[in-house]
Design an enzyme around this catalytic site. Structure first.
Site, PDB file in Angstrom:
ATOM      1  N   GLU A 172       0.852  -1.184   0.000  1.00  0.00           N
ATOM      2  CA  GLU A 172       0.000   0.000   0.000  1.00  0.00           C
ATOM      3  C   GLU A 172       0.893   1.241   0.000  1.00  0.00           C
ATOM      4  O   GLU A 172       1.844   1.281   0.774  1.00  0.00           O
ATOM      5  CB  GLU A 172      -0.893   0.024   1.237  1.00  0.00           C
ATOM      6  CG  GLU A 172      -1.867   1.184   1.185  1.00  0.00           C
ATOM      7  CD  GLU A 172      -2.873   1.214   2.340  1.00  0.00           C
ATOM      8  OE1 GLU A 172      -2.792   0.368   3.233  1.00  0.00           O
ATOM      9  OE2 GLU A 172      -3.713   2.112   2.310  1.00  0.00           O
ATOM     10  N   ALA A 207       1.971   0.004  10.622  1.00  0.00           N
ATOM     11  CA  ALA A 207       1.634  -1.398  10.420  1.00  0.00           C
ATOM     12  C   ALA A 207       0.739  -1.512   9.189  1.00  0.00           C
ATOM     13  O   ALA A 207       0.192  -0.513   8.728  1.00  0.00           O
ATOM     14  CB  ALA A 207       0.912  -1.951  11.639  1.00  0.00           C
ATOM     15  N   MET A 208       0.597  -2.742   8.695  1.00  0.00           N
ATOM     16  CA  MET A 208      -0.138  -2.926   7.436  1.00  0.00           C
ATOM     17  C   MET A 208      -1.044  -4.139   7.533  1.00  0.00           C
ATOM     18  O   MET A 208      -0.628  -5.208   7.959  1.00  0.00           O
ATOM     19  CB  MET A 208       0.905  -3.077   6.314  1.00  0.00           C
ATOM     20  CG  MET A 208       0.305  -3.303   4.955  1.00  0.00           C
ATOM     21  SD  MET A 208      -0.736  -1.894   4.468  1.00  0.00           S
ATOM     22  CE  MET A 208      -1.955  -2.746   3.471  1.00  0.00           C
ATOM     23  N   GLU A 209      -2.290  -3.926   7.068  1.00  0.00           N
ATOM     24  CA  GLU A 209      -3.355  -4.909   7.291  1.00  0.00           C
ATOM     25  C   GLU A 209      -3.458  -5.981   6.219  1.00  0.00           C
ATOM     26  O   GLU A 209      -4.541  -6.524   6.011  1.00  0.00           O
ATOM     27  CB  GLU A 209      -4.685  -4.154   7.387  1.00  0.00           C
ATOM     28  CG  GLU A 209      -5.199  -3.561   6.047  1.00  0.00           C
ATOM     29  CD  GLU A 209      -4.867  -2.089   5.827  1.00  0.00           C
ATOM     30  OE1 GLU A 209      -3.888  -1.607   6.433  1.00  0.00           O
ATOM     31  OE2 GLU A 209      -5.576  -1.432   5.053  1.00  0.00           O
ATOM     32  N   GLU A 259      -5.355  -2.708  12.787  1.00  0.00           N
ATOM     33  CA  GLU A 259      -5.051  -3.562  11.623  1.00  0.00           C
ATOM     34  C   GLU A 259      -6.009  -4.745  11.562  1.00  0.00           C
ATOM     35  O   GLU A 259      -6.445  -5.142  10.489  1.00  0.00           O
ATOM     36  CB  GLU A 259      -3.596  -4.034  11.652  1.00  0.00           C
ATOM     37  CG  GLU A 259      -2.557  -2.913  11.726  1.00  0.00           C
ATOM     38  CD  GLU A 259      -2.700  -1.837  10.666  1.00  0.00           C
ATOM     39  OE1 GLU A 259      -3.193  -2.136   9.559  1.00  0.00           O
ATOM     40  OE2 GLU A 259      -2.340  -0.666  10.945  1.00  0.00           O
ATOM     41  N   GLU A 272      -9.788   4.201   6.225  1.00  0.00           N
ATOM     42  CA  GLU A 272      -8.943   4.659   7.333  1.00  0.00           C
ATOM     43  C   GLU A 272      -9.717   5.456   8.369  1.00  0.00           C
ATOM     44  O   GLU A 272      -9.565   5.228   9.560  1.00  0.00           O
ATOM     45  CB  GLU A 272      -7.742   5.453   6.807  1.00  0.00           C
ATOM     46  CG  GLU A 272      -6.754   4.605   6.016  1.00  0.00           C
ATOM     47  CD  GLU A 272      -6.213   3.394   6.764  1.00  0.00           C
ATOM     48  OE1 GLU A 272      -6.343   3.342   8.007  1.00  0.00           O
ATOM     49  OE2 GLU A 272      -5.683   2.478   6.113  1.00  0.00           O
TER      50      GLU A 272
HETATM   51 ZN   LIG Z   1      -5.309   1.688   8.608  1.00  0.00          ZN
END
Ligand SMILES: [Zn+2]
Length: 1004
Positions: A197, A338-340, A374, A396
């Site tokens: 992303e 962090a990344m989901e 996340e 978001e």
């Molecule tokens: Zn997010």
């Protein structure tokens, strides 16, 4: 094809000048020009080589050749230009052959037409990146002939495609070990990991890299087994095994269609901790957190937070996890938090690892919140995703709102609300009044990475909260249920979300649309009037939003205004709003008024109040000294001497992200609210308003007296200093047993400089800091007995184990706040106290608080403590980040030299984003040193931006943000900051990320 990398920056004088363009190639279509008065503009031109260009403020004229009018940067993307892709992808098989030198990526896609049937197959435009090497491209098994594709730095265009469905196979070569951008596939700490992303997937292979192209992924990963024993992908593990030559492989299948930005891969030498979770329908899910072996003891809290998040989402929103496995991996080098990625979240290690020895209460709270955030994305973001990146706030804003609610439920709700609003006002409001102001759903961007902003996230969350406030908790839940029912598995827009909220509740929410399209913080002015004869209390409310760059005309927005009225006994009065249907038996004490127009009036009826005590009238017209005297006695008066008129408490719980001004709100009213308001947010807010009024008064006086060359303290005292009424009010809240330590600590916090900048034209940031420190010291001196007592009262008995709980955090919060305030006195005994507490600290929260106090104190203790801290923690990179950050932020005189030395310190690594954020962004937060009037701090930061941009564009773009708000400062500093921005945009080979922000700042 756009010519980004060959753009040259040409500098021209302001009024009018001619430039010849000997180096402009015949096909070059863009020219970027710096204009002294209006910043940098990009013009689109068609001109033969050697043509002469005349520049006159807004226009460019070319002799020979043709000229076009000024236009946006040619790389700008617009929301209005959205069109679906002509092709979609049924499924993709990705095969990664990981090696130390070159990684081979084979992608096999089943493509389907998305263009009108019967028309000729159009070109297929695949996104790419210059460090991705195309090895082969095949359609239906045959190599595509050279004349059927065009490869550029950013795109692969394929022509001559067959009608109907077809197979597309692409092989690329990449070098993850050289990828310092940390976008796409890269190496961190010896492991391979990804960040896709927003547009990182194109750094792996050529692809339709946009969120509305959703497909199912099968990922095969192959690597040497010794070095990379763990191979992780999205979804469930289907197959794994050994291969020849000491290699092994794993195949992962993710059954849920997803956009490329949610793709993830990890290969490395990692250890994991595991737990089981049984979902509400009885399904067992395996939860794992992967870290380096030596960090395994620090993941329990994150694992616990994950379990809490899963349970909370089931209870609060009825949302259950959908796969058998959920993995989290911690990596050290990570641009974001962090990344989901679907079922394979990748985290910056500072948001996973925690132990009482190495993490503070703040770290624990952030870990809990981010693990939740996340995880919650699995539904709000992954199952329902964004149609295009302009809709980023859809996932978001909503997910931040959800994580805020989660944290509020897990801990103290009022404390969480105050923390979130403080951050919003200190940082997002500044964004809203600066050159990069944009709506939560922007209309255009050059680099999407630059729109991961506080506006999209935090203001976006406030906008989601508006629905909840307007519809109530149940109504909001109904809207969420309908949203998932309608859009599960789809890529949608913010309008779809609003429609679900409206339709589920049978209400018209079209008035909410302005919040998505309008930049800037709305101002709300309220005047109140009490009519004792008719027992009515009237609120006249006006709203307006100031113009922002590129958006001058502003419309009113829908604002829910939560209001209460306090009677003279300090208790809430029952509310009867004229024209409302509210029940007369049990009238509410807080009502949400719906403000839609530019001006509206609300009348409360049957408002009963006590007779008028004449003392109030006498006092209001008296001298400042008399007011102070009155205020001092005010707090101890018996109830019948308190205000005769109801005192309004407006914008309770900060019911909308606006700037509120209550006309005629006196110090007396604020003191009354600070002592009595049943709404914890507004109670805190009243104290902050009192402090802001005080800071503003003292700053203005100190600024006016600048030429007198008196010390700051004398100038402030001449202007009345800190009144006894205020000190008394703070003394009372410190003694109030009904509120906990976290709340007390926030109640006595002095508003940040960035909150004050809003109210001061052309501020001198150094003077503002000095005035602020004067107030801190005055209050500390006056409240010293209470601070010392509270500190002792909240000390743990020796040997008490650390726990992260609201109660334990509250004790540490007030104890450490008292210590920091006392240390600010810079007396030998208070410094000794801080050093003693630093050395005796039993956990990182206490240790770092004492160190932060010592770092601001002159004397040998400062360096002594810093050295001791370093020697104790040098093997713990996350703790060393704190050590770097504290030193960088310090306002100690001449601290720039220390910061420069830290750049060369063995503990500092410029390729690691966390290191840059701690040291450089930390430095930008020091009013005394970053804003030094000789410009040395700015010069240093300018150097840093250029240096970091060569390694990592996203990180550099955050650094350049330190300069964007230059208009808030005095003219000397404005000039100095602009000079750095001009120097930055003139740099050859500058990234689009930095250029976009710097240009906007210069143009504002
Ligand atoms: Zn997010």
């Amino acid at each position: 094809m756009l010519l980004c990398s060959s753009l040259r920056t040409l500098r021209a004088c302001a009024r009018s000048s001619s430039l010849s363009l000997p180096h402009l190639s015949p096909n070059q279509r863009s020219l970027r020009v710096s204009l002294r008065n209006s910043g940098t503009k990009t013009f689109s031109i068609t001109a033969p080589a050697g043509a002469t260009v005349t520049i006159d403020k807004e226009t460019v004229k070319i002799q020979q050749g043709s000229i076009m009018e000024p236009q946006h940067d040619p790389n700008t993307k617009f929301r209005k230009d959205y069109t679906p892709t002509p092709y979609l992808i049924n499924n993709i098989f990705l095969d990664f052959i990981l090696n130390e030198d070159i990684t081979h990526v084979h992608s096999q896609m089943r493509m389907r037409p998305n263009y009108p049937s019967g028309s000729a197959p159009p070109e297929l435009l695949l996104d790419g990146r210059k460090d991705v090497k195309l090895v082969s491209i095949k359609v239906n098994g045959s190599e595509v002939p050279a004349e059927h594709f065009v490869l550029s730095e950013k795109q692969l265009v394929v022509k001559g495609l067959p009608a109907g469905e077809f197979d597309l196979a692409i092989t690329t070569e990449i070098k993850p070990q050289e990828n310092t951008l940390l976008e796409g596939l890269y190496k961190s700490g010896g492991n391979f990991s990804t960040q896709c992303e927003a547009e990182g997937f194109r750094g792996i292979t050529f692809f339709l890299d946009r969120p509305d192209v959703m497909t199912t992924y099968t990922t095969r990963i192959e690597a040497p087994k010794d070095a990379y024993p763990v191979l992780l992908g999205n979804g469930n593990l289907k197959e794994s095994g050994a291969l020849e030559g000491g290699r092994h492989f794993a195949v992962w299948v993710d059954p849920f269609p997803k956009p490329s930005y949610l793709f993830a891969l990890v290969a490395g030498n990692l250890s994991c901790k595991e737990r089981k979770f049984i979902t509400c329908s009885g399904k067992e899910v395996t939860l794992r957190i992967f870290v380096q072996e030596n960090n395994l003891s620090k993941v329990d809290f994150a694992l616990e937070s994950l379990v809490k998040s899963m349970k909370w989402d089931e209870e609060a929103f009825g949302l259950e996890y959908d796969l058998d496995l959920f993995n989290i991996v911690a990596v050290d080098d990570f641009n974001m938090g962090a990344m989901e990625n679907k079922s394979l979240n990748i985290f910056n290690s500072r948001l996973v690892l925690a132990s009482p020895e190495t993490a503070t209460d703040g770290d624990y709270a952030r870990i809990e919140g981010v693990v939740g955030h996340e995880y919650f994305h699995n539904w709000t973001g992954n199952r329902v995703t964004c149609r295009d990146w302009f809709q980023l706030t859809l996932k978001e804003g909503l997910t931040v709102f959800r994580d805020q609610e989660f944290s509020a439920d897990m801990n103290s709700r009022p404390v969480k609300r105050i923390e979130d609003v403080s951050m919003l006002r200190a940082s997002q409001f500044a964004e809203d009044r600066g050159p990069t102001a944009h709506p939560i759903r922007p209309d255009s961007y050059i680099k999407m990475d630059n729109f991961y902003t506080l506006t999209v996230y935090e203001k976006g969350a406030e906008v989601v909260r508006l629905y909840s406030t307007l519809l109530g908790k149940e109504g909001f839940r109904k809207g969420m249920d309908l949203y998932f029912k309608r859009h599960d598995g789809c890529a949608v827009t913010c309008d779809d979300f609003r429609a679900a909220m409206a339709d589920a509740n049978g209400v018209d929410l079209s008035a909410m649309s302005t919040w998505y399209s309008q930049a800037g913080t709305p101002n709300v002015d309220v005047t109140t009037q009490y009519n004792a004869g008719s027992h009515t209390f009237t609120l006249k409310v006006k709203q307006y939003t100031k113009s922002t760059p590129g958006q001058n005309d502003k419309a009113p927005v829908l604002i829910p205004l939560a209001v209460g009225l306090l009677g003279s006994d300090g208790k809430d009065l029952p509310l009867h709003l004229r024209g409302s249907q509210a029940s007369a038996d049990k009238p509410p004490t807080t009502m949400v008024l719906r403000l839609e127009g530019a001006e509206q009036e609300f009348v409360f009826e049957h408002v009963d109040s006590e007779p008028v005590p004449s003392i109030l009238h006498d006092t209001f017209s008296s001298s400042p000294a008399a007011v102070n005297q009155f205020q001092a006695s005010f707090m101890t008066r018996s109830p019948h001497h308190l205000p005769h008129e109801p005192v309004p408490s407006i914008l309770r719980d900060f019911s909308a992200p606006v700037k509120l001004n209550v006309e005629g709100q006196s110090d007396e009213h604020l003191l009354f609210l600070f002592a009595n308001d049943s709404d914890p947010f507004n109670r805190w807010e009243s104290g902050q308003r009192l402090l802001k009024k005080l800071l503003l008064r003292l700053y203005t006086a100190a600024d006016d007296a600048k030429l007198k060359s008196l010390p700051i303290g004398d100038r402030c005292r001449e202007a009345g200093g800190v009144g006894e009424a205020l000190a008394g009010a703070f003394r009372n809240i410190l003694k109030d047993e009904s509120v906990d330590g976290s709340y007390k600590a926030m109640a006595i916090s002095i508003p940040s400089a960035s909150e004050m900048l809003d109210q001061i034209q052309n501020a001198d940031p150094v003077l503002l800091h000095e005035v602020r420190m004067f107030v801190v010291k005055e209050l500390s001196a006056r409240l010293r007995p209470e601070l010392e007592a509270l500190m002792k009262q909240n000390d743990d008995a020796p040997g008490t184990p650390y726990v992260f709980s609201a109660a334990a955090c509250a004790r540490r919060a007030i104890k450490n706040k008292c210590l920091v305030m006392l240390a600010a006195l810079e007396l030998p005994e208070t410094t000794a106290l801080a050093l003693g507490r630093f050395r005796g600290a039993a956990n990182m929260t206490d240790s770092i608080s004492a160190l932060s106090a010592l770092v601001e104190v002159r004397g040998a203790e400062r360096q002594l403590a810093l050295d001791e801290f370093y020697n104790q923690w040098k093997e713990e990179p996350l703790v060393i980040l704190k050590w770097l950050g504290l030193q960088a932020m310090s306002n100690a005189p001449g601290n720039l030299e220390l910061v420069k030395k830290l750049v060369d310190h063995p503990a500092f690594n410029i390729t690691n984003p966390n290191n840059c954020y701690s040291l450089f962004l930390g430095f930008a937060r020091s009013p005394m040193n970053f804003h030094a009037v000789d410009g040395s701090g700015y010069q240093f930061m300018g150097d840093v931006v250029l240096k970091v941009d060569k390694l990592n564009h996203q990180v550099a773009a955050r650094m350049v943000g330190a300069f964007t708000s230059y208009r808030q400062y005095d003219t000397t500093r404005q000039e100095l900051m602009r000079a750095q921005l001009s120097r930055i945009v003139a740099e050859n080979g500058l990234s689009e990320n930095v250029l976009e922000i710097a240009n906007k700042a210069l143009a504002a």
